[in-house]
Scaffold this motif. Structure first.
Motif, PDB file in Angstrom:
ATOM      1  N   PRO A   1     -13.604  -9.672   8.039  1.00  0.00           N
ATOM      2  CA  PRO A   1     -12.536 -10.029   7.085  1.00  0.00           C
ATOM      3  C   PRO A   1     -12.710  -9.368   5.723  1.00  0.00           C
ATOM      4  CG  PRO A   1     -13.320 -11.985   8.210  1.00  0.00           C
ATOM      5  CD  PRO A   1     -14.214 -10.882   8.628  1.00  0.00           C
ATOM      6  N   TYR A   2     -13.956  -9.253   5.256  1.00  0.00           N
ATOM      7  CA  TYR A   2     -14.154  -8.635   3.940  1.00  0.00           C
ATOM      8  C   TYR A   2     -13.708  -7.178   3.969  1.00  0.00           C
ATOM      9  CZ  TYR A   2     -16.695 -12.742   2.464  1.00  0.00           C
ATOM     10  OH  TYR A   2     -17.025 -14.013   2.125  1.00  0.00           O
ATOM     11  N   VAL A   3     -13.994  -6.490   5.073  1.00  0.00           N
ATOM     12  CA  VAL A   3     -13.575  -5.087   5.191  1.00  0.00           C
ATOM     13  C   VAL A   3     -12.043  -5.008   5.218  1.00  0.00           C
ATOM     14  CG1 VAL A   3     -13.652  -3.032   6.629  1.00  0.00           C
ATOM     15  CG2 VAL A   3     -15.683  -4.474   6.404  1.00  0.00           C
ATOM     16  N   ILE A   4     -11.440  -5.842   6.083  1.00  0.00           N
ATOM     17  CA  ILE A   4      -9.977  -5.779   6.213  1.00  0.00           C
ATOM     18  C   ILE A   4      -9.315  -6.086   4.870  1.00  0.00           C
ATOM     19  CG2 ILE A   4      -7.975  -6.914   7.263  1.00  0.00           C
ATOM     20  CD1 ILE A   4      -9.414  -7.017   9.842  1.00  0.00           C
ATOM     21  N   LEU A   5      -9.837  -7.079   4.162  1.00  0.00           N
ATOM     22  CA  LEU A   5      -9.200  -7.463   2.899  1.00  0.00           C
ATOM     23  C   LEU A   5      -9.353  -6.385   1.835  1.00  0.00           C
ATOM     24  CD1 LEU A   5      -9.817 -11.271   2.584  1.00  0.00           C
ATOM     25  CD2 LEU A   5      -7.755 -10.050   3.227  1.00  0.00           C
ATOM     26  N   SER A   6     -10.369  -5.530   1.929  1.00  0.00           N
ATOM     27  CA  SER A   6     -10.418  -4.477   0.903  1.00  0.00           C
ATOM     28  C   SER A   6      -9.745  -3.190   1.363  1.00  0.00           C
ATOM     29  CB  SER A   6     -11.847  -4.205   0.408  1.00  0.00           C
ATOM     30  OG  SER A   6     -12.775  -4.368   1.404  1.00  0.00           O
ATOM     31  N   VAL A   7      -9.608  -2.981   2.671  1.00  0.00           N
ATOM     32  CA  VAL A   7      -8.927  -1.757   3.128  1.00  0.00           C
ATOM     33  C   VAL A   7      -7.409  -1.940   3.131  1.00  0.00           C
ATOM     34  CG1 VAL A   7      -8.665  -0.132   5.042  1.00  0.00           C
ATOM     35  CG2 VAL A   7     -10.910  -1.042   4.491  1.00  0.00           C
ATOM     36  N   MET A   8      -6.965  -3.167   3.470  1.00  0.00           N
ATOM     37  CA  MET A   8      -5.526  -3.426   3.643  1.00  0.00           C
ATOM     38  C   MET A   8      -4.681  -3.049   2.416  1.00  0.00           C
ATOM     39  SD  MET A   8      -4.218  -4.113   6.377  1.00  0.00           S
ATOM     40  CE  MET A   8      -2.601  -4.385   7.016  1.00  0.00           C
ATOM     41  N   PRO A   9      -5.088  -3.443   1.197  1.00  0.00           N
ATOM     42  CA  PRO A   9      -4.270  -3.067   0.031  1.00  0.00           C
ATOM     43  C   PRO A   9      -4.143  -1.558  -0.114  1.00  0.00           C
ATOM     44  CG  PRO A   9      -5.922  -4.687  -0.590  1.00  0.00           C
ATOM     45  CD  PRO A   9      -6.249  -4.247   0.800  1.00  0.00           C
ATOM     46  N   ARG A  10      -5.221  -0.819   0.190  1.00  0.00           N
ATOM     47  CA  ARG A  10      -5.183   0.649   0.126  1.00  0.00           C
ATOM     48  C   ARG A  10      -4.203   1.191   1.154  1.00  0.00           C
ATOM     49  NH1 ARG A  10      -7.422   4.068  -3.692  1.00  0.00           N
ATOM     50  NH2 ARG A  10      -8.599   2.645  -4.962  1.00  0.00           N
ATOM     51  N   MET A  11      -4.246   0.583   2.329  1.00  0.00           N
ATOM     52  CA  MET A  11      -3.374   1.009   3.429  1.00  0.00           C
ATOM     53  C   MET A  11      -1.908   0.888   3.002  1.00  0.00           C
ATOM     54  SD  MET A  11      -4.303   1.945   6.532  1.00  0.00           S
ATOM     55  CE  MET A  11      -3.088   3.006   7.269  1.00  0.00           C
ATOM     56  N   ARG A  12      -1.596  -0.199   2.303  1.00  0.00           N
ATOM     57  CA  ARG A  12      -0.209  -0.422   1.888  1.00  0.00           C
ATOM     58  C   ARG A  12       0.243   0.651   0.898  1.00  0.00           C
ATOM     59  NH1 ARG A  12      -1.355  -5.914   0.667  1.00  0.00           N
ATOM     60  NH2 ARG A  12      -1.334  -7.116   2.571  1.00  0.00           N
ATOM     61  N   GLN A  13      -0.710   1.133   0.081  1.00  0.00           N
ATOM     62  CA  GLN A  13      -0.339   2.103  -0.954  1.00  0.00           C
ATOM     63  C   GLN A  13      -0.094   3.498  -0.387  1.00  0.00           C
ATOM     64  OE1 GLN A  13      -3.467   2.038  -3.821  1.00  0.00           O
ATOM     65  NE2 GLN A  13      -3.067  -0.085  -4.360  1.00  0.00           N
ATOM     66  N   ILE A  14      -0.575   3.713   0.830  1.00  0.00           N
ATOM     67  CA  ILE A  14      -0.514   5.072   1.355  1.00  0.00           C
ATOM     68  C   ILE A  14       0.922   5.494   1.624  1.00  0.00           C
ATOM     69  CG2 ILE A  14      -0.971   6.381   3.448  1.00  0.00           C
ATOM     70  CD1 ILE A  14      -3.780   5.512   3.264  1.00  0.00           C
ATOM     71  N   ASN A  15       1.226   6.669   1.180  1.00  0.00           N
ATOM     72  CA  ASN A  15       2.551   7.216   1.381  1.00  0.00           C
ATOM     73  C   ASN A  15       2.586   7.924   2.732  1.00  0.00           C
ATOM     74  OD1 ASN A  15       4.962   8.453   1.304  1.00  0.00           O
ATOM     75  ND2 ASN A  15       4.635   9.490  -0.655  1.00  0.00           N
TER      76      ASN A  15
ATOM     77  N   VAL B   1      -5.108  10.857   5.163  1.00  0.00           N
ATOM     78  CA  VAL B   1      -5.094   9.401   5.004  1.00  0.00           C
ATOM     79  C   VAL B   1      -6.476   8.862   4.637  1.00  0.00           C
ATOM     80  CG1 VAL B   1      -4.534   7.225   6.129  1.00  0.00           C
ATOM     81  CG2 VAL B   1      -3.190   9.265   6.615  1.00  0.00           C
ATOM     82  N   PHE B   2      -7.459   9.321   5.363  1.00  0.00           N
ATOM     83  CA  PHE B   2      -8.808   8.790   5.198  1.00  0.00           C
ATOM     84  C   PHE B   2      -9.341   8.879   3.762  1.00  0.00           C
ATOM     85  CE2 PHE B   2     -13.466   8.974   5.677  1.00  0.00           C
ATOM     86  CZ  PHE B   2     -13.659   7.753   6.280  1.00  0.00           C
ATOM     87  N   PRO B   3      -9.163  10.022   3.075  1.00  0.00           N
ATOM     88  CA  PRO B   3      -9.664  10.096   1.694  1.00  0.00           C
ATOM     89  C   PRO B   3      -9.057   9.024   0.784  1.00  0.00           C
ATOM     90  CG  PRO B   3      -9.101  12.278   2.482  1.00  0.00           C
ATOM     91  CD  PRO B   3      -8.619  11.313   3.517  1.00  0.00           C
ATOM     92  N   ASP B   4      -7.775   8.684   1.050  1.00  0.00           N
ATOM     93  CA  ASP B   4      -7.141   7.643   0.240  1.00  0.00           C
ATOM     94  C   ASP B   4      -7.695   6.263   0.571  1.00  0.00           C
ATOM     95  OD1 ASP B   4      -5.624   9.339  -1.160  1.00  0.00           O
ATOM     96  OD2 ASP B   4      -3.764   9.022  -0.045  1.00  0.00           O
ATOM     97  N   LEU B   5      -8.096   6.084   1.828  1.00  0.00           N
ATOM     98  CA  LEU B   5      -8.631   4.779   2.231  1.00  0.00           C
ATOM     99  C   LEU B   5     -10.076   4.606   1.788  1.00  0.00           C
ATOM    100  CD1 LEU B   5      -7.420   4.290   5.932  1.00  0.00           C
ATOM    101  CD2 LEU B   5      -6.521   3.232   3.880  1.00  0.00           C
ATOM    102  N   LEU B   6     -10.752   5.736   1.566  1.00  0.00           N
ATOM    103  CA  LEU B   6     -12.206   5.711   1.389  1.00  0.00           C
ATOM    104  C   LEU B   6     -12.701   4.696   0.351  1.00  0.00           C
ATOM    105  CD1 LEU B   6     -14.567   6.967   2.767  1.00  0.00           C
ATOM    106  CD2 LEU B   6     -14.672   8.690   0.978  1.00  0.00           C
ATOM    107  N   PRO B   7     -12.105   4.640  -0.843  1.00  0.00           N
ATOM    108  CA  PRO B   7     -12.604   3.657  -1.814  1.00  0.00           C
ATOM    109  C   PRO B   7     -12.557   2.225  -1.267  1.00  0.00           C
ATOM    110  CG  PRO B   7     -11.069   5.159  -2.868  1.00  0.00           C
ATOM    111  CD  PRO B   7     -11.019   5.451  -1.396  1.00  0.00           C
ATOM    112  N   GLY B   8     -11.474   1.895  -0.569  1.00  0.00           N
ATOM    113  CA  GLY B   8     -11.355   0.564   0.024  1.00  0.00           C
ATOM    114  C   GLY B   8     -12.398   0.347   1.100  1.00  0.00           C
ATOM    115  N   ILE B   9     -12.635   1.373   1.910  1.00  0.00           N
ATOM    116  CA  ILE B   9     -13.617   1.262   2.980  1.00  0.00           C
ATOM    117  C   ILE B   9     -15.010   1.060   2.384  1.00  0.00           C
ATOM    118  CG2 ILE B   9     -14.747   2.530   4.839  1.00  0.00           C
ATOM    119  CD1 ILE B   9     -12.049   3.899   5.382  1.00  0.00           C
ATOM    120  N   LEU B  10     -15.326   1.840   1.348  1.00  0.00           N
ATOM    121  CA  LEU B  10     -16.643   1.731   0.721  1.00  0.00           C
ATOM    122  C   LEU B  10     -16.853   0.360   0.108  1.00  0.00           C
ATOM    123  CD1 LEU B  10     -17.264   5.185  -0.978  1.00  0.00           C
ATOM    124  CD2 LEU B  10     -18.448   4.160   0.975  1.00  0.00           C
ATOM    125  N   SER B  11     -15.844  -0.134  -0.627  1.00  0.00           N
ATOM    126  CA  SER B  11     -16.047  -1.436  -1.262  1.00  0.00           C
ATOM    127  C   SER B  11     -16.087  -2.533  -0.204  1.00  0.00           C
ATOM    128  CB  SER B  11     -14.982  -1.699  -2.327  1.00  0.00           C
ATOM    129  OG  SER B  11     -13.753  -1.986  -1.742  1.00  0.00           O
TER     130      SER B  11
END
Lengths: 272, 258, 357
Positions: free
Chosen positions: B140-154, B176-186
């Protein structure tokens, strides 16, 4: 990224079913049966017995007090932090997460050293010629331990929901004639409801169900509902009773989940 | 005046959060074995730490579980986030609801529910069961930090990559992945932290003889904590603190690198 | 001349040591549509925020209706603001949004209801009382933000790039709506924008700002036709800005050729800049022109052709309804009254021009 990639969700769905849904089903099964496997409600009605009811009452009281204290401490803090520069966002979150890298049991234990009769705080108070503190091994110390451990879980959702409020929305209220107090009551507070609900959930549930903090700071004198359940599993090995009592706890958890589903639809009050 | 009051308030809260940590660090240099007395300054617990095999074993277990569980959770969670974008609204909100269960549920309930699962499946308690449990509460912690990034992706950037001739996989990793990376890392860091700090769920799902630092400390509480524990915790804390300060001190370099 | 309503006197403001406004002076009259126009970072929004009371000046005074309001908080000021991204209260219905200020002023329920109906009618959104802001389009939200501000009957309405988030067609519609409302309500509008077309369309008075200084104050016509310096000329519309020398009164040497003009008082042999609007450059047969050049570029723009002509080492921008093909030799003529002479800026930052309206 398209619908044909739906199979990608399979691992997570399988994982959720096996490790989230089925285990909760196990609790229901154990809670509603006795040692012979026959259906019974005894494990749930056991909560009404004097000892269990008292443990639940004390737990509810202490966790409500802790949640309230957390809220009162965290809200002003979150407001101050939310109005600071936004580029510090990650840094602010780090300050509250960093203590978790020191083991939670040790941190709580350190409060013994701070609070003891001859502890650090009393040394400082004596030095300042102030009356000393006598709260170790009392419910007050348990509340302190809960507030200490769960405060970040109140601050972060509040901070996140407050930081999301557009400064111009607050300016607009002022512009339309609202003073600071009215702006707070009618604008800031209602807009931070997702954070408030999420914060309350994140503090109240762990506080209600903890079984370590009372042992470390309450001197083992007060039995909380978490202590009772833990003992049923690890010492008396009465899983049926333990599961039944857990089901009672789950009532509060479900209420909380429903509240967050209603007030925090978009996950705006999330911690991160 | 107002800003001074605000600063004092922040300082008091930080003092409240960090005072116990300071105490533990002081205790790690305490010559006396009890917490109650200051017996003079010493480094001996730091030396003793590296000769205490039990503690080192527990440390190894803790780090191994934290790392493996957050890595697996990060992979499962990120893949889940990607797949959820293609889902119908209803299916998505059900899945997100289930995701929230381990976060909102009490640790003790999660712990015993998993314990009952392992018992009825006949899985032997040990490192494996701890690992499975930690992955479960880490996702859940991963999903909750990746999901907001996912929404921002154009989505257009992904389609643009396809349009320019790259394969879907290549487009995903390049665009896509580079944009998700900060969310994935956190998400990974958050999961790692949670796993490291967990006691309750580990307590119910560990086997006899297998210990993480948390459970080791819990059993030591009754007979008295070994000061080596203070030394170890201080070392871990200072290491993390140093790393974070280093990362935070060079924001300009980071920007350039981006 | 109408009564002066607002005076900004010697206003200075800096953020983090960076000067945003430097001793700004501005007077605004009753029932005037004033536009603060300039590129981003010119200080126009800061000026508006100082007027609204959301930020205080480091130095200087704000006088409103004869009273110093510099220290008065926003909730006690008789002005209302329409914010850039509307800043609607998303947790309240449209009616509650509009009633917000009226409830604070303890107006009666029937008065409030009447006002809500009146305001929604004014912004053409009758019947939207119980909708939530999120369910409205950008243009509709914008109009609600205006309705929310005007029900309080402010003497001045401050608008911070209110149309910036709207698409072109909607923006043009809203421009007419705003002019209509201003005339119907008879209140003063202070409008901030970076869109010169918007400013020219709507304003009674335009205040062109750059780098914290006022560059020019005047009517849209005078700003467009008689820019006082190169910045204004360049920022408002397209223009040919050419270094030149004023030989004597009514005679200027542009690129070595003498042109008749109408300006006087610059002195003899004084270096100046001249501004010639592209539509004022007349292309003729080579023999009929004052100077000659060759068409180097041609684009059809709908109402006119846009051409570039190389002449005397300068690239002239020309708008004309007559087509001259690329490569053709042409003559250039400019009527004397279409040559606007400007002083050269004294420094790179361009000195402030302080004039009363």
């Amino acid at each position: 990224m398209t619908s044909k990639n739906k199979w990608l969700s399979t691992p997570y769905i399988v994982w959720s079913v096996v490790f989230i849904i089925v285990p909760l089903g196990m609790i229901l099964y154990y809670g509603l049966t006795d040692a012979t496997g026959a259906f019974t409600l005894d494990n749930i009605t056991a909560i009404a017995s004097a000892g269990h009811a008292k443990a639940l009452r004390v737990s509810l009281f202490l966790s409500l007090v802790s949640t309230l204290v957390c809220f009162l401490l965290a809200y002003p803090l979150a407001m101050i932090l939310a109005r600071m520069q936004t580029k510090r966002h990650n840094f602010i979150i780090l300050i509250f997460i960093l203590p978790m890298w020191m083991n939670f049991l040790l941190r709580t234990l350190a409060w013994q050293t701070l609070l003891e009769k001859n502890g650090v705080i009393n040394h400082v108070l004596t030095f300042l010629h102030l009356p000393t503190l006598k709260i170790i091994n009392t419910p007050a110390a348990i509340v302190l331990g809960m507030v200490y451990n769960f405060l970040p879980f109140m601050v972060l959702p509040l901070y996140n929901s407050l930081a999301k409020i557009d400064v111009n929305v607050i300016n607009a209220a002022r512009d339309l004639g609202a003073n600071h107090f009215y702006t707070f009551i009618r604008i800031i507070l209602p807009l931070s409801v997702p954070g408030i609900i999420s914060g309350i959930t994140m503090v109240f549930i762990p506080a209600l169900t903890t079984f370590v903090i009372s042992a470390l700071l309450g001197g083992g004198k007060l039995l909380l509902i978490g202590d009772v359940i833990e003992q049923e599993f690890t010492r008396t090995s009465n899983w049926h009773l333990g599961s039944g009592l857990s089901m009672v706890l789950m009532i509060f958890i479900v209420i909380n989940m429903i509240l967050s589903a209603i007030f925090d639809k978009d996950g705006e009050g999330s911690m991160l | 005046m107002k800003t001074v009051a605000k600063r004092i308030y922040i300082a008091l809260i930080i003092l409240f959060l960090y005072a116990p940590i300071g105490i533990l660090m002081v205790l790690s240099f305490n010559e006396s074995k009890t917490r109650a007395k200051w017996g003079g300054f010493t480094f001996k617990w730091y030396i003793a730490l590296f000769q205490n095999e039990e503690i080192l074993r527990a440390l190894f277990n803790t780090l191994l579980i934290a790392f493996t569980s957050s890595l697996i959770a990060t992979v499962i969670g990120t893949v889940a986030c990607i797949s959820m974008t293609g889902m119908k609204r209803r299916a998505k909100s059900i899945l997100m609801g289930i995701t929230n269960i381990p976060m909102l549920n009490a640790d003790i309930v999660t712990g015993i529910s998993l314990m009952l699962l392992y018992i009825s499946l006949g899985i032997r308690f040990g490192m494996g069961t701890i690992l499975l449990s930690h992955i479960t509460f880490n996702i859940p912690y991963v999903i909750l930090s990746v999901m907001p990034r996912m929404r921002q992706i154009n989505i257009s950037t992904y389609e643009a990559a396809l349009d320019l001739g790259s394969s879907p996989i290549h487009a995903f990793f390049k665009v896509v992945f580079p944009d998700l990376l900060p969310g994935i890392l956190s998400g990974f860091l958050m999961a790692f932290t949670m796993s490291l700090d967990d006691f309750i769920i580990t307590h119910f799902t560990k086997g006899v003889g297998v210990d993480t630092l948390s459970t080791k400390i819990y059993t030591e509480i009754k007979k008295g904590i070994k000061p080596e524990m203070y030394a170890l915790s201080s070392l871990i804390f200072v290491t993390v603190l140093t790393l974070l300060v280093l990362i935070n001190l060079s924001p300009t370099d980071k920007k350039k690198a981006e | 001349m109408k009564k002066e309503l607002i005076q900004l006197i010697d206003i200075s403001k800096s953020f983090d040591g960076q000067m945003v406004l430097d001793e700004l002076n501005l007077h605004i009259h009753e029932n005037e549509f004033v536009t603060l126009l300039g590129p981003s970072g010119c200080g126009k929004t800061t000026t508006l925020r100082i007027l609204g009371g959301f930020t205080g000046p480091d130095k200087g005074r704000v006088v409103f209706d004869g009273q110093d309001i510099t220290q008065i908080p926003p909730n006690k000021r008789q002005l209302n603001t329409v914010f850039q991204k509307y800043a609607l209260f998303t947790h309240m219905t449209i009616a509650e949004n509009i009633a917000f200020g009226l409830k604070i002023r303890k107006k009666s329920k029937s008065y409030i209801d009447d006002k809500i109906r009146y305001a929604l009618k004014l912004v053409n959104l009758d019947g939207y009382e119980n909708r939530m802001p999120d369910s409205l389009s950008g243009g509709q939200q914008q109009r609600i933000a205006i309705a929310r501000a005007i029900v309080n009957e402010p003497k001045v309405l401050l608008l911070d790039e209110p149309l910036g988030a709207l698409d072109l067609k909607l923006r043009q519609e809203m421009q007419y709506e705003l002019i209509r409302m201003k005339n119907e309500l008879g209140i003063t509008f202070v409008y901030v924008t970076h869109d010169q077309e918007e400013a020219l369309t709507m304003s009674d008075t335009i205040v062109v700002m750059n780098q914290g200084y006022i560059q020019q104050i005047g009517s849209p016509e005078s700003i467009y036709n008689e820019p006082e310096n190169a910045f204004v000329a360049d920022f408002i519309g397209e223009s040919n800005i050419i270094p030149a020398t004023m030989i004597e009164d009514k005679l200027v040497s542009i690129l070595g050729t003498r042109f008749a003009c109408v300006d006087t008082g610059f002195g003899n042999n004084c270096p100046v800049d001249v501004v010639i609007r592209p539509e004022d450059v007349i292309l003729v047969e080579p023999s009929e022109g004052i100077i000659q050049g060759i068409v180097s570029h041609l684009i059809f723009k709908g109402v006119h052709y846009e051409m570039e002509v190389q002449a005397c080492g300068f690239e002239w921008l020309v708008h004309s309804t007559t087509l001259f093909p690329v490569g053709k030799e042409v003559g250039i003529r400019v009527d004397p009254f279409n040559i606007q002479i400007m002083n050269k800026p004294e420094s790179e930052d361009e000195e402030a021009v302080i004039i009363d309206i």
